[in-house]
Design a protein around this motif. Structure first.
Motif, PDB file in Angstrom:
ATOM      1  N   ASP A 251      31.795  52.358  38.892  1.00 54.00           N
ATOM      2  CA  ASP A 251      31.582  53.167  37.688  1.00 54.00           C
ATOM      3  C   ASP A 251      32.780  54.070  37.397  1.00 54.00           C
ATOM      4  OD1 ASP A 251      29.138  52.089  37.064  1.00 54.00           O
ATOM      5  OD2 ASP A 251      27.979  53.592  38.146  1.00 54.00           O
ATOM      6  N   LEU A 252      33.517  54.448  38.426  1.00 58.96           N
ATOM      7  CA  LEU A 252      34.734  55.241  38.206  1.00 58.96           C
ATOM      8  C   LEU A 252      35.745  54.472  37.374  1.00 58.96           C
ATOM      9  CD1 LEU A 252      35.510  56.985  41.638  1.00 58.96           C
ATOM     10  CD2 LEU A 252      34.845  58.100  39.504  1.00 58.96           C
ATOM     11  N   THR A 253      35.762  53.160  37.516  1.00 53.95           N
ATOM     12  CA  THR A 253      36.765  52.337  36.826  1.00 53.95           C
ATOM     13  C   THR A 253      36.187  51.564  35.647  1.00 53.95           C
ATOM     14  OG1 THR A 253      36.380  50.459  38.316  1.00 53.95           O
ATOM     15  CG2 THR A 253      38.055  52.058  38.978  1.00 53.95           C
ATOM     16  N   ALA A 254      34.960  51.879  35.261  1.00 54.66           N
ATOM     17  CA  ALA A 254      34.277  51.109  34.208  1.00 54.66           C
ATOM     18  C   ALA A 254      34.743  51.541  32.823  1.00 54.66           C
ATOM     19  CB  ALA A 254      32.769  51.262  34.335  1.00 54.66           C
ATOM     20  N   THR A 255      35.986  51.181  32.469  1.00 53.61           N
ATOM     21  CA  THR A 255      36.542  51.537  31.158  1.00 53.61           C
ATOM     22  C   THR A 255      36.520  50.373  30.179  1.00 53.61           C
ATOM     23  OG1 THR A 255      38.752  51.027  31.985  1.00 53.61           O
ATOM     24  CG2 THR A 255      38.024  53.326  32.128  1.00 53.61           C
ATOM     25  N   VAL A 256      36.224  49.175  30.682  1.00 53.50           N
ATOM     26  CA  VAL A 256      36.144  47.989  29.828  1.00 53.50           C
ATOM     27  C   VAL A 256      34.926  47.175  30.231  1.00 53.50           C
ATOM     28  CG1 VAL A 256      38.643  47.832  29.435  1.00 53.50           C
ATOM     29  CG2 VAL A 256      37.608  46.651  31.392  1.00 53.50           C
ATOM     30  N   PRO A 257      34.366  46.390  29.311  1.00 50.21           N
ATOM     31  CA  PRO A 257      33.246  45.517  29.687  1.00 50.21           C
ATOM     32  C   PRO A 257      33.695  44.487  30.725  1.00 50.21           C
ATOM     33  CG  PRO A 257      33.452  45.700  27.297  1.00 50.21           C
ATOM     34  CD  PRO A 257      34.683  46.309  27.872  1.00 50.21           C
ATOM     35  N   VAL A 258      32.865  44.229  31.706  1.00 48.61           N
ATOM     36  CA  VAL A 258      33.172  43.226  32.728  1.00 48.61           C
ATOM     37  C   VAL A 258      32.492  41.923  32.326  1.00 48.61           C
ATOM     38  CG1 VAL A 258      32.869  42.569  35.141  1.00 48.61           C
ATOM     39  CG2 VAL A 258      33.435  44.939  34.549  1.00 48.61           C
ATOM     40  N   ARG A 259      33.314  40.956  31.917  1.00 45.15           N
ATOM     41  CA  ARG A 259      32.780  39.671  31.466  1.00 45.15           C
ATOM     42  C   ARG A 259      33.393  38.494  32.222  1.00 45.15           C
ATOM     43  NH1 ARG A 259      33.662  42.143  26.115  1.00 45.15           N
ATOM     44  NH2 ARG A 259      31.642  42.852  25.293  1.00 45.15           N
ATOM     45  N   GLY A 260      34.347  38.787  33.096  1.00 44.09           N
ATOM     46  CA  GLY A 260      35.026  37.726  33.816  1.00 44.09           C
ATOM     47  C   GLY A 260      34.738  37.760  35.303  1.00 44.09           C
ATOM     48  N   THR A 261      35.063  36.680  35.983  1.00 41.91           N
ATOM     49  CA  THR A 261      34.931  36.585  37.438  1.00 41.91           C
ATOM     50  C   THR A 261      36.238  36.066  38.013  1.00 41.91           C
ATOM     51  OG1 THR A 261      34.002  34.356  37.255  1.00 41.91           O
ATOM     52  CG2 THR A 261      32.438  36.193  37.378  1.00 41.91           C
ATOM     53  N   ASP A 262      36.454  36.331  39.284  1.00 46.22           N
ATOM     54  CA  ASP A 262      37.654  35.873  39.975  1.00 46.22           C
ATOM     55  C   ASP A 262      37.280  34.922  41.094  1.00 46.22           C
ATOM     56  OD1 ASP A 262      39.698  37.458  38.654  1.00 46.22           O
ATOM     57  OD2 ASP A 262      38.827  39.205  39.665  1.00 46.22           O
ATOM     58  N   SER A 263      38.185  34.035  41.418  1.00 49.29           N
ATOM     59  CA  SER A 263      38.025  33.252  42.638  1.00 49.29           C
ATOM     60  C   SER A 263      38.180  34.208  43.821  1.00 49.29           C
ATOM     61  CB  SER A 263      39.086  32.156  42.720  1.00 49.29           C
ATOM     62  OG  SER A 263      40.379  32.741  42.867  1.00 49.29           O
ATOM     63  N   THR A 264      37.708  33.782  44.976  1.00 49.27           N
ATOM     64  CA  THR A 264      37.821  34.630  46.171  1.00 49.27           C
ATOM     65  C   THR A 264      39.283  34.970  46.452  1.00 49.27           C
ATOM     66  OG1 THR A 264      35.824  33.642  47.109  1.00 49.27           O
ATOM     67  CG2 THR A 264      37.308  34.781  48.630  1.00 49.27           C
ATOM     68  N   ALA A 265      40.164  33.997  46.275  1.00 49.75           N
ATOM     69  CA  ALA A 265      41.589  34.222  46.541  1.00 49.75           C
ATOM     70  C   ALA A 265      42.190  35.206  45.547  1.00 49.75           C
ATOM     71  CB  ALA A 265      42.344  32.895  46.506  1.00 49.75           C
ATOM     72  N   ALA A 266      41.860  35.038  44.254  1.00 47.60           N
ATOM     73  CA  ALA A 266      42.392  35.948  43.233  1.00 47.60           C
ATOM     74  C   ALA A 266      41.859  37.355  43.448  1.00 47.60           C
ATOM     75  CB  ALA A 266      42.024  35.444  41.844  1.00 47.60           C
ATOM     76  N   GLN A 267      40.597  37.454  43.815  1.00 48.16           N
ATOM     77  CA  GLN A 267      40.000  38.761  44.072  1.00 48.16           C
ATOM     78  C   GLN A 267      40.740  39.461  45.218  1.00 48.16           C
ATOM     79  OE1 GLN A 267      35.919  38.816  45.612  1.00 48.16           O
ATOM     80  NE2 GLN A 267      35.352  40.113  43.884  1.00 48.16           N
ATOM     81  N   ALA A 268      41.047  38.699  46.264  1.00 44.19           N
ATOM     82  CA  ALA A 268      41.748  39.286  47.412  1.00 44.19           C
ATOM     83  C   ALA A 268      43.126  39.808  47.016  1.00 44.19           C
ATOM     84  CB  ALA A 268      41.866  38.251  48.532  1.00 44.19           C
ATOM     85  N   ILE A 269      43.846  39.069  46.168  1.00 45.65           N
ATOM     86  CA  ILE A 269      45.170  39.519  45.730  1.00 45.65           C
ATOM     87  C   ILE A 269      45.058  40.780  44.879  1.00 45.65           C
ATOM     88  CG2 ILE A 269      47.109  38.956  44.199  1.00 45.65           C
ATOM     89  CD1 ILE A 269      47.303  37.701  46.937  1.00 45.65           C
ATOM     90  N   LYS A 270      44.101  40.822  43.973  1.00 44.33           N
ATOM     91  CA  LYS A 270      43.971  41.968  43.077  1.00 44.33           C
ATOM     92  C   LYS A 270      43.592  43.246  43.825  1.00 44.33           C
ATOM     93  CE  LYS A 270      42.895  39.258  38.938  1.00 44.33           C
ATOM     94  NZ  LYS A 270      41.914  38.982  37.857  1.00 44.33           N
ATOM     95  N   HIS A 271      42.914  43.099  44.964  1.00 46.10           N
ATOM     96  CA  HIS A 271      42.541  44.274  45.753  1.00 46.10           C
ATOM     97  C   HIS A 271      43.593  44.623  46.805  1.00 46.10           C
ATOM     98  CE1 HIS A 271      38.500  45.403  44.435  1.00 46.10           C
ATOM     99  NE2 HIS A 271      38.282  44.121  44.191  1.00 46.10           N
ATOM    100  N   ASP A 272      44.625  43.786  46.935  1.00 47.35           N
ATOM    101  CA  ASP A 272      45.682  44.011  47.919  1.00 47.35           C
ATOM    102  C   ASP A 272      46.569  45.172  47.481  1.00 47.35           C
ATOM    103  OD1 ASP A 272      48.268  43.650  49.394  1.00 47.35           O
ATOM    104  OD2 ASP A 272      47.259  41.871  50.154  1.00 47.35           O
ATOM    105  N   VAL A 273      46.986  46.001  48.426  1.00 49.53           N
ATOM    106  CA  VAL A 273      47.792  47.179  48.100  1.00 49.53           C
ATOM    107  C   VAL A 273      49.135  46.796  47.495  1.00 49.53           C
ATOM    108  CG1 VAL A 273      48.938  47.399  50.352  1.00 49.53           C
ATOM    109  CG2 VAL A 273      48.458  49.459  48.972  1.00 49.53           C
ATOM    110  N   ARG A 274      49.594  45.559  47.708  1.00 45.13           N
ATOM    111  CA  ARG A 274      50.868  45.135  47.112  1.00 45.13           C
ATOM    112  C   ARG A 274      50.817  45.152  45.588  1.00 45.13           C
ATOM    113  NH1 ARG A 274      51.841  39.453  49.533  1.00 45.13           N
ATOM    114  NH2 ARG A 274      49.555  39.447  49.404  1.00 45.13           N
ATOM    115  N   MET A 275      49.613  45.048  45.029  1.00 41.35           N
ATOM    116  CA  MET A 275      49.502  45.090  43.578  1.00 41.35           C
ATOM    117  C   MET A 275      49.939  46.445  43.022  1.00 41.35           C
ATOM    118  SD  MET A 275      48.723  42.256  42.178  1.00 41.35           S
ATOM    119  CE  MET A 275      48.418  42.917  40.550  1.00 41.35           C
ATOM    120  N   ALA A 276      49.868  47.498  43.823  1.00 45.53           N
ATOM    121  CA  ALA A 276      50.321  48.808  43.360  1.00 45.53           C
ATOM    122  C   ALA A 276      51.812  48.764  43.031  1.00 45.53           C
ATOM    123  CB  ALA A 276      50.040  49.877  44.415  1.00 45.53           C
ATOM    124  N   GLU A 277      52.592  48.068  43.858  1.00 45.37           N
ATOM    125  CA  GLU A 277      54.027  47.953  43.593  1.00 45.37           C
ATOM    126  C   GLU A 277      54.288  47.029  42.401  1.00 45.37           C
ATOM    127  OE1 GLU A 277      58.211  48.094  43.772  1.00 45.37           O
ATOM    128  OE2 GLU A 277      56.598  49.454  44.383  1.00 45.37           O
TER     129      GLU A 277
END
Length: 643
Positions: A251-277
């Motif tokens: 809910d802290l990040t709920a600024t847009v409607p959530v209508r999509g899903t990610d593959s397990t691999a894509a989800q892991a990359i998006k949550h990886d700290v390297r995405m900050a860089e």
């Protein structure tokens, strides 16, 4: 016992309870009669808000004991309760449990009485005082684990939302609750050790003891899901704190409607700290050093800002490490400063503020900024990262592999945002501007936060402290923490202190012993829990058909309290439910953080097989029982449980 302080009878204590409730009612009436006569609308609004908060603080809940203990010293005698109550002369009738003097109630012992002669604990039923127990600490008499009232309070059936634990706080819990505001603490708590309660009570204590420091930022409670937040939402109000933000990380990040899903691999990359860089490069890669001077017309006159001045303004601001949007306005201010100096030289006078604002907003200045420091919008920037291969390659070069970059690629230019995308959008927003900060943040079930989710919270407590609560053994997310120092680092609190709670007060010893058999297989270094509870029931029963499950539920309903049937998500979805408000059917993935008096676990092997972290999920499920656990299975039990 000191003769100058005779022991009050039960009728005396009941009279004091009645008198205290009457005094609380008078305090509320006085607050209701407060009016604003200044005629100032702003002052009236502020007063009205304070008045509403004060009235909420003074609310009397008849089913909640107004006090739960009493302390007698040589010359003093105080009742200890959930809020401060005074009589008409201002003399305390009940001391707030958070007051410095009240700490003695939790810390005094036969070994060190802290000057206390007598400690009294009260027993209640539906708000009515039913009895008490005395501990003559001066004479070395202490009930401890043999306290009938303490045990009854701990073992009370779990019906409805979570309750406070002010009457049963243990010394080691009290040390954490009263830790200084400046300290960031990570509580590694085994099941049933009260870590959630410790975090909530610490928030209540800090708001009481450090109210002036927290007045502006306030406190934030972050939990794993809305079911969990619903379970705990009543605790702080019963402790007198109603103005606290309680929410989930999603809910802290709920600024847009959530209508999509990610593959397990894509989800892991998006949550990886390297995405900050990657996102930092994507944002700041838009800044360009100017190549030409700037000519700004005004009537028949032209002002000129030189190339070197502009390059220095952009480069120096870029290197300050401030948010992108603030930097953009800083460059605009530098341009205006250059114009102001020229105007002062030309006329010998400082130009007006109206002139300054007008020059800063001219089309030429705005166009210049768009060329060297363009305005950005999180959704458009993330879409560009997903759809523009060249832009993505530049931002991710040397950070993500080609295969990992490909996981971010969108097949269409219209991005349907996933939950993970909302975390990335929050990261971009944090790069562009500062978030509202809180003075203290409590994070529960923190073992399942990804590095990028930790950064979401870190942006909201940059200058505040944090209470981190969790259990590494209960981590079930693909990115679950294996070491608390990593989580503290992602939260920006490298100096945080990790404290362990291993003594359980809620989950019976036999249930804990069964769950502990899973620990060697969970790939985390946590000590096994131990429980002070020797009561309870543990059953491992065969499951031959639906009748066996129904019989188990009916048997559970012969006891007081709540009943949960927990199964793998697919099986839980097909269960019929029971016609009794005390029974809940809970998918295994939603059980974390919840407590029930009687838990019926259906086919543990299915819970284990349903996900990569299945053994940890089963550890969570088994430890939701605070009185009785029934395990029904037709399939063989998972290896660690069958040994």
């Amino acid at each position: 016992m000191n003769d100058s302080l005779p022991r009050a009878s039960l009728s005396d204590e009941r009279s004091h309870l009645d008198d205290s409730r009457a005094a609380l009612a008078r305090m509320r009436q006085r607050t209701e009669h407060i009016t604003d006569n200044t005629g100032d609308e702003l002052a009236a609004y502020a007063l009205g808000k304070l008045k509403a908060q004060r009235l909420a603080d003074l609310a009397d809940r008849p089913d909640t004991p107004l006090f739960f203990g009493r302390l007698q010293w040589t010359t003093e005698d105080f009742h200890i309760g959930r809020r401060h109550v005074v009589d008409e002369s201002g003399t305390p009738m009940v001391l707030d449990w958070r007051a410095p003097l009240s700490r003695t109630f939790y810390q005094a012992s036969a070994r060190d009485s802290l000057g206390v002669i007598l400690r009294r604990r009260f027993g209640f039923s539906d708000g009515a005082l039913t009895g008490f127990e005395d501990e003559n600490l001066a004479a070395g008499a202490e009930l401890g684990e043999t306290s009938r009232i303490l045990a009854a309070e701990i073992e009370r059936p779990r019906v409805g939302p979570m309750r406070d634990i002010v009457a049963t706080i243990q010394p080691e819990q009290d040390d954490l609750v009263r830790a200084d505001l400046a300290r960031t603490i990570c509580v590694q708590g085994a099941p049933g050790t009260g870590k959630t309660a410790v975090g909530l009570h610490r928030a209540a204590y800090l708001l009481y003891a450090f109210g002036s420091q927290l007045k502006r930022g306030g406190a934030l409670i972050v939990g794993p899901n809305r079911a969990f937040m619903s379970y705990i939402h009543n605790v702080l109000p019963t402790l007198g704190e109603v103005d606290v933000t309680q929410t989930t990380v999603d809910d802290l990040t709920a600024t847009v409607p959530v209508r999509g899903t990610d593959s397990t691999a894509a989800q892991a990359i998006k949550h990886d700290v390297r995405m900050a860089e990657v996102l930092r490069r994507a944002v700041w890669g838009h800044v360009r050093l100017p190549e030409d001077s700037l000519m700004i017309p005004e009537g028949g006159w032209r002002w000129r800002i030189g190339t070197e001045y502009l390059r220095a303004a952009v480069a120096d601001t870029r290197d300050e490490g401030i948010p992108y949007e603030i930097g953009r306005e800083r460059v605009r201010a530098q341009i205006v400063t250059g114009l102001r100096r020229q105007a002062e030289i030309r006329s010998g006078e400082s130009p007006s503020e109206v002139w300054v604002r007008r020059m800063g907003r001219t089309k030429v200045v705005t166009a210049f900024l768009e060329s060297v420091w363009p305005k950005l919008e999180p959704k458009k920037l993330l879409a560009k990262l997903y759809t523009d291969a060249e832009f993505r390659a530049t931002a991710a070069d040397g950070v993500l592999t080609d295969d990992e970059q490909a996981l971010l690629a969108a097949t269409t230019r219209t991005v349907r945002h996933s939950v993970a995308d909302t975390v990335l959008l929050d990261e971009i927003a944090g790069l562009l501007d500062r978030h509202t900060g809180f003075g203290h943040v409590v994070i529960d079930e923190a073992q399942d936060l990804s590095p990028m989710q930790c950064r979401v919270i870190a942006r909201r407590c940059r200058h505040g402290s944090v209470t981190v609560l969790g259990d590494l053994a209960q981590g079930t997310a693909p990115w679950a923490a294996r070491d608390w120092t990593d989580t503290l680092g992602h939260l920006g609190k490298d100096d945080g202190e990790v404290v362990g709670l291993t003594t359980g007060f809620r989950v019976p010893a036999d249930v804990i012993a069964l769950a502990n058999r899973l620990l060697p297989s969970l790939d985390v270094n946590v000590p096994p829990a131990r429980s002070l509870r020797r009561d309870g029931l543990l059953e491992l029963l065969p499951l031959d058909g639906a009748d066996d499950l129904d019989a188990a539920v009916r048997a559970a309903l012969t006891y007081e309290g709540s009943v949960a049937v927990i199964a793998a998500d697919d099986r839980a979805a097909g269960l019929p439910g029971w016609d009794d408000d005390r029974v809940s059917v809970v998918p295994a993935t939603e059980a974390k953080g919840l407590e029930f008096d009687h838990v019926i676990v259906v086919e543990p092997s299915e819970i284990v097989d349903a996900e990569p972290m299945g053994l940890r999920r089963l550890y969570v499920v088994l430890t939701r029982a605070v009185s009785r656990l029934t395990v029904l299975h037709a399939k063989p039990l998972p290896g660690p449980l069958s040994d």
